[in-house]
Design a protein around this motif. Structure first.
Motif, PDB file in Angstrom:
ATOM      1  N   ASP A   1      -4.027  -1.640   7.049  1.00 20.84           N
ATOM      2  CA  ASP A   1      -4.064  -2.375   8.314  1.00 20.84           C
ATOM      3  C   ASP A   1      -5.153  -3.443   8.259  1.00 20.84           C
ATOM      4  OD1 ASP A   1      -3.441  -2.947  10.982  1.00 20.84           O
ATOM      5  OD2 ASP A   1      -3.669  -0.880  11.655  1.00 20.84           O
ATOM      6  N   PHE A   2      -6.302  -3.078   7.706  1.00 22.43           N
ATOM      7  CA  PHE A   2      -7.472  -3.968   7.629  1.00 22.43           C
ATOM      8  C   PHE A   2      -7.183  -5.226   6.807  1.00 22.43           C
ATOM      9  CE2 PHE A   2     -11.543  -5.331   5.829  1.00 22.43           C
ATOM     10  CZ  PHE A   2     -12.387  -5.300   6.934  1.00 22.43           C
TER      11      PHE A   2
ATOM     12  N   PRO B   1       0.457   0.243  10.866  1.00 26.25           N
ATOM     13  CA  PRO B   1      -0.007   0.211   9.484  1.00 26.25           C
ATOM     14  C   PRO B   1      -1.157   1.169   9.172  1.00 26.25           C
ATOM     15  CG  PRO B   1      -0.148  -1.973  10.502  1.00 26.25           C
ATOM     16  CD  PRO B   1       0.179  -0.996  11.567  1.00 26.25           C
ATOM     17  N   GLY B   2      -1.656   1.926  10.162  1.00 29.56           N
ATOM     18  CA  GLY B   2      -2.539   3.039   9.864  1.00 29.56           C
ATOM     19  C   GLY B   2      -4.028   2.920  10.116  1.00 29.56           C
TER      20      GLY B   2
ATOM     21  N   ALA C   1      -0.525  -6.034  12.606  1.00 29.86           N
ATOM     22  CA  ALA C   1      -1.788  -5.427  12.163  1.00 29.86           C
ATOM     23  C   ALA C   1      -2.765  -5.420  13.325  1.00 29.86           C
ATOM     24  CB  ALA C   1      -2.368  -6.206  10.994  1.00 29.86           C
ATOM     25  N   HIS C   2      -3.712  -4.476  13.286  1.00 26.87           N
ATOM     26  CA  HIS C   2      -4.703  -4.307  14.353  1.00 26.87           C
ATOM     27  C   HIS C   2      -6.080  -4.812  13.934  1.00 26.87           C
ATOM     28  CE1 HIS C   2      -1.629  -1.131  14.944  1.00 26.87           C
ATOM     29  NE2 HIS C   2      -1.686  -1.574  16.185  1.00 26.87           N
ATOM     30  N   ASN C   3      -6.818  -5.301  14.912  1.00 24.93           N
ATOM     31  CA  ASN C   3      -8.161  -5.805  14.646  1.00 24.93           C
ATOM     32  C   ASN C   3      -9.234  -4.730  14.758  1.00 24.93           C
ATOM     33  OD1 ASN C   3     -10.197  -7.627  14.073  1.00 24.93           O
ATOM     34  ND2 ASN C   3     -10.278  -8.496  16.125  1.00 24.93           N
ATOM     35  N   ASP C   4      -8.978  -3.680  15.532  1.00 24.04           N
ATOM     36  CA  ASP C   4     -10.036  -2.688  15.768  1.00 24.04           C
ATOM     37  C   ASP C   4      -9.562  -1.264  15.483  1.00 24.04           C
ATOM     38  OD1 ASP C   4      -8.327  -2.185  17.849  1.00 24.04           O
ATOM     39  OD2 ASP C   4      -9.736  -2.703  19.432  1.00 24.04           O
ATOM     40  N   GLY C   5     -10.493  -0.329  15.649  1.00 21.01           N
ATOM     41  CA  GLY C   5     -10.165   1.082  15.462  1.00 21.01           C
ATOM     42  C   GLY C   5     -10.381   1.604  14.054  1.00 21.01           C
TER      43      GLY C   5
ATOM     44  N   GLY D   1       0.842  -1.191   0.000  1.00 18.76           N
ATOM     45  CA  GLY D   1       0.000   0.000   0.000  1.00 18.76           C
ATOM     46  C   GLY D   1       0.873   1.235   0.000  1.00 18.76           C
ATOM     47  N   VAL D   2       0.264   2.371  -0.292  1.00 14.52           N
ATOM     48  CA  VAL D   2       1.019   3.629  -0.265  1.00 14.52           C
ATOM     49  C   VAL D   2       0.884   4.239   1.127  1.00 14.52           C
ATOM     50  CG1 VAL D   2      -0.918   5.003  -1.183  1.00 14.52           C
ATOM     51  CG2 VAL D   2       1.421   5.845  -1.414  1.00 14.52           C
ATOM     52  N   GLY D   3       2.014   4.689   1.654  1.00 11.87           N
ATOM     53  CA  GLY D   3       2.030   5.286   2.987  1.00 11.87           C
ATOM     54  C   GLY D   3       2.470   6.738   2.942  1.00 11.87           C
ATOM     55  N   LYS D   4       3.183   7.125   3.971  1.00 16.86           N
ATOM     56  CA  LYS D   4       3.667   8.503   4.088  1.00 16.86           C
ATOM     57  C   LYS D   4       4.952   8.671   3.292  1.00 16.86           C
ATOM     58  CE  LYS D   4       1.846   8.576   8.765  1.00 16.86           C
ATOM     59  NZ  LYS D   4       2.178   8.486  10.186  1.00 16.86           N
ATOM     60  N   PRO D   5       5.290   9.924   2.964  1.00 22.09           N
ATOM     61  CA  PRO D   5       6.585  10.165   2.314  1.00 22.09           C
ATOM     62  C   PRO D   5       7.723   9.679   3.210  1.00 22.09           C
ATOM     63  CG  PRO D   5       5.184  12.111   2.182  1.00 22.09           C
ATOM     64  CD  PRO D   5       4.494  11.146   3.109  1.00 22.09           C
ATOM     65  N   GLY D   6       8.797   9.234   2.585  1.00 22.71           N
ATOM     66  CA  GLY D   6       9.953   8.777   3.344  1.00 22.71           C
ATOM     67  C   GLY D   6      10.330   7.356   2.993  1.00 22.71           C
TER      68      GLY D   6
END
Length: 194
Positions: A145-146, A139-140, A84-88, A71-76
């Motif tokens: 992240d999902f 992962p955001g 990875a996260h399950n919630d939020g 995936g595309v993220g932040k510059p840098g």
């Protein structure tokens, strides 16, 4: 039977909606075979429900030896995501929707899942060839992240290695051609680890 690695990128979204998503642009340039492994590339929609439906179906059909989401993220730096996260999940997708209860896998009681891939070894190999690559644990909590949690949840049961890679927007640190080259090298290292 030849081992298969599934590599995905995402369709355009947000600021990339009018143009292209650098993740898919890089993924689609990968060869069909690398180090004796068949690569299957797919463009994923930036939609929770579509990802939730497609990932299990694709993994069941392909039974890959490894999964690499991009995936595309932040510059840098190029970032290798350790977990990875399950919630939020509260940010609306391309259809303006969020997943039920803001969760990737509501029936799962685990808050986060970690990759079984040796991220440190990959970092060493990529950095040794001059790429600016770091590890991340954020992962955001959006589609990146999902999809990662969704895949890790399935892959952890079969012992299939799974990794998420964030590439920077094209032209921020690396050109699209450089991003393509970096991903090619990274996937090459992963296929050698299988």
């Amino acid at each position: 039977m030849t081992a298969t690695v599934l590599v995905t990128g995402f369709e355009p979204f947000d600021q990339h909606k009018a143009g292209v998503n650098p993740s898919w642009q890089a993924v689609r340039t990968l060869p069909q075979h690398m180090n004796g492994v068949a690569l299957v590339v797919q463009e994923m929609p930036v939609e929770y429900a579509a990802v939730k439906a497609r990932v299990p179906e694709t993994l069941a059909q392909l039974r890959p030896a490894c999964v690499v989401h991009v995936g595309v993220g932040k510059p840098g730096d190029i970032r290798l995501e350790r977990l990875a996260h399950n919630d939020g999940y509260a940010r609306p997708d391309n259809r303006g929707e969020i997943p039920p209860a803001g969760m990737a896998v509501p029936e799962c009681q685990i808050a986060e899942l970690r990759t079984s891939i040796d991220v440190d070894a990959l970092l060493d190999r990529m950095q040794a060839t001059g790429w600016s690559v770091t590890a991340s644990t954020d992962p955001g909590r959006y589609l990146c992240d999902f999809i990662y949690f969704t895949s890790l949840h399935i892959c952890s049961r079969s012992g299939t290695p799974c990794l998420f890679v964030h590439v920077p927007p094209a032209g921020k640190q690396y050109s699209q051609e450089e991003i393509n080259s970096a991903l090619h090298q990274l996937v090459g290292h992963i296929t050698k680890m299988l």
